[in-house]
Design an enzyme around this catalytic site. Structure first.
Site, mmCIF file in Angstrom:
data_model
loop_
_atom_site.group_PDB
_atom_site.id
_atom_site.type_symbol
_atom_site.label_atom_id
_atom_site.label_comp_id
_atom_site.label_asym_id
_atom_site.label_seq_id
_atom_site.Cartn_x
_atom_site.Cartn_y
_atom_site.Cartn_z
ATOM 1 N N CYS A 44 -21.456 78.345 21.924
ATOM 2 C CA CYS A 44 -20.568 77.580 21.031
ATOM 3 C C CYS A 44 -20.643 76.089 21.341
ATOM 4 O O CYS A 44 -20.500 75.251 20.445
ATOM 5 C CB CYS A 44 -19.133 78.067 21.149
ATOM 6 S SG CYS A 44 -18.438 77.935 22.812
ATOM 7 N N HIS A 306 -13.942 78.011 24.496
ATOM 8 C CA HIS A 306 -14.599 77.870 23.193
ATOM 9 C C HIS A 306 -14.612 76.408 22.770
ATOM 10 O O HIS A 306 -13.647 75.673 23.006
ATOM 11 C CB HIS A 306 -13.863 78.704 22.144
ATOM 12 C CG HIS A 306 -14.614 78.877 20.866
ATOM 13 N ND1 HIS A 306 -15.947 79.229 20.822
ATOM 14 C CD2 HIS A 306 -14.228 78.737 19.567
ATOM 15 C CE1 HIS A 306 -16.336 79.323 19.564
ATOM 16 N NE2 HIS A 306 -15.323 79.018 18.791
ATOM 17 N N ASN A 327 -15.342 76.249 12.859
ATOM 18 C CA ASN A 327 -15.720 77.198 13.898
ATOM 19 C C ASN A 327 -17.193 77.580 13.751
ATOM 20 O O ASN A 327 -17.861 77.165 12.792
ATOM 21 C CB ASN A 327 -14.825 78.440 13.805
ATOM 22 C CG ASN A 327 -14.681 79.157 15.129
ATOM 23 O OD1 ASN A 327 -15.435 78.934 16.070
ATOM 24 N ND2 ASN A 327 -13.711 80.055 15.215
#
Length: 373
Positions: A44, A306, A327
């Site tokens: 990520c 994250h 995201n």
């Protein structure tokens, strides 16, 4: 009787109000590339920071370019391996990383478009690094055990070869829109200067307006963070968005109240113990203080797990502001039946943000002076 009926009406009216679901209106929507999925990887950090750089390239040049996330990943693994071996296995070797690892890669190796380096093999459509990371770690553990009695440098090319097998060899040159580039000349074309970006955080165990190395597992490269007050962290993020700069975000999304399904992240006053107990219903939120934030960080309730990309802001029907966050889990699926963005409340941001990365010109002038930037 009238008083009883009036009280009953008011109670029902109050219940109806409290049972409202969130309705968001976007107030700032900065240019960004489409949402894509990081697949079955822990990268990520590369997907979010690449998205951040893509918005920066749009801002700087007007060009929309799909940057290769895997080029950065490929450049970063040898550094992770070095850290792991030199610490004799007493460090984390995993898929995780931070935004400054992307900037370190950009500075050392340049940039390439996804069309020049996808990190996918023929017929492979989705990233999956589970086997690759297991192989790499197993190899490194053998070298650390030092069965030959004296550690040689053979492990370095061995790791490089494994990365080439799984991700592909890095291009020395490539063609993009009819012109030949090297990774460094492509970086020059994008006008991105990795030295222009700073990382901010807010913790009370270090003095404000100084930089320090934040001790979190994924900070294997010992990146420095500027420490500011919690209110300044929020204000700096809003100032960036309001002046046309997007923001890179590192935060904790393990909370039951972070919902990709409902596209909302909040910190309700009452505890919500599981995601199945959470809905898009409006709830009053906790007041987040610096002391509470520090407590939740030190007791491992808030962790670094994250990274995402803040591309705008929104308001709910009651006028409360939210950060609009891009995201990297994909969109329009059963798990994420929306456009892949999440509306993050200020309370969630205050409590769960580990750090943000911004262009230094996006900071309020007073804060730049305090930080000596």
């Amino acid at each position: 009787m009238k008083k009883i009926l009036l009280s009953a009406f008011l109670a029902c009216f109050s219940l109806t109000i409290s049972a409202q679901d969130y309705e968001f209106t976007t107030t700032i929507d900065l240019e960004a590339t489409p949402v894509i999925s990081q697949g079955n990887t822990g990268t990520c950090w590369s997907f979010s920071a690449s998205s951040f750089l893509e918005s920066e390239i749009i801002r700087l040049t007007g060009k929309q370019i799909d940057i290769s996330e895997m080029f950065t990943v490929r450049n970063t693994y040898p550094k992770k391996a070095w850290n792991y071996v030199m610490r004799q296995g007493k460090a984390q070797f995993s898929e995780g990383g931070l935004a400054h690892d992307v900037m370190n890669s950009v500075k050392s190796h340049g940039l390439v478009p996804n069309s020049a380096y996808s990190g996918l093999k023929a017929l492979q459509e989705r990233h999956n690094h589970a086997e690759m990371v297991s192989v790499l770690k197993a190899m490194l553990d053998v070298y650390i055990q030092n069965p030959g009695g004296k550690l040689s440098s053979n492990w370095k090319p061995a790791i490089e070869n494994v990365l080439d097998v799984y991700l592909g060899k890095r291009p020395e040159s490539f063609t993009y829109e009819g012109k030949t580039y090297t990774p460094q000349s492509f970086l020059e074309m994008t006008k991105v200067n990795p030295d222009d970006y700073v990382t901010l955080t807010s913790f009370t165990h270090q003095p404000y307006y100084t930089s320090f190395i934040l001790n979190i597992p994924d900070n294997f490269s010992n990146g420095s963070f500027y420490n500011v007050t919690l209110d300044e962290l929020v204000a700096a993020t809003k100032n960036a968005l309001k002046t046309g700069y997007t923001v890179e975000l590192d935060c904790d999304v393990s909370e039951a109240t972070f919902s990709a399904k409902y596209a909302v992240a909040t910190i309700p006053e009452e505890n919500v113990n599981s995601r199945k107990d959470f809905s898009a219903e409006i709830r009053k939120e906790k007041n987040i203080t610096a002391a509470f934030r520090q407590q939740e960080f030190e007791n491992y309730t808030t962790t670094d797990d994250h990274l995402m990309h803040i591309t705008g802001m929104a308001k709910d029907q009651n006028g409360n502001e939210y950060f609009r966050v891009k995201n990297s889990w994909g969109s329009n699926t059963e798990r994420i039946p929306n456009d892949g963005h999440v509306h993050m409340s200020e309370a969630f941001f205050k409590l769960k943000t580990i750090s943000v990365m911004v262009h230094k010109d996006a900071l309020p002038k007073a804060l730049r002076v305090k930080l000596g930037l």
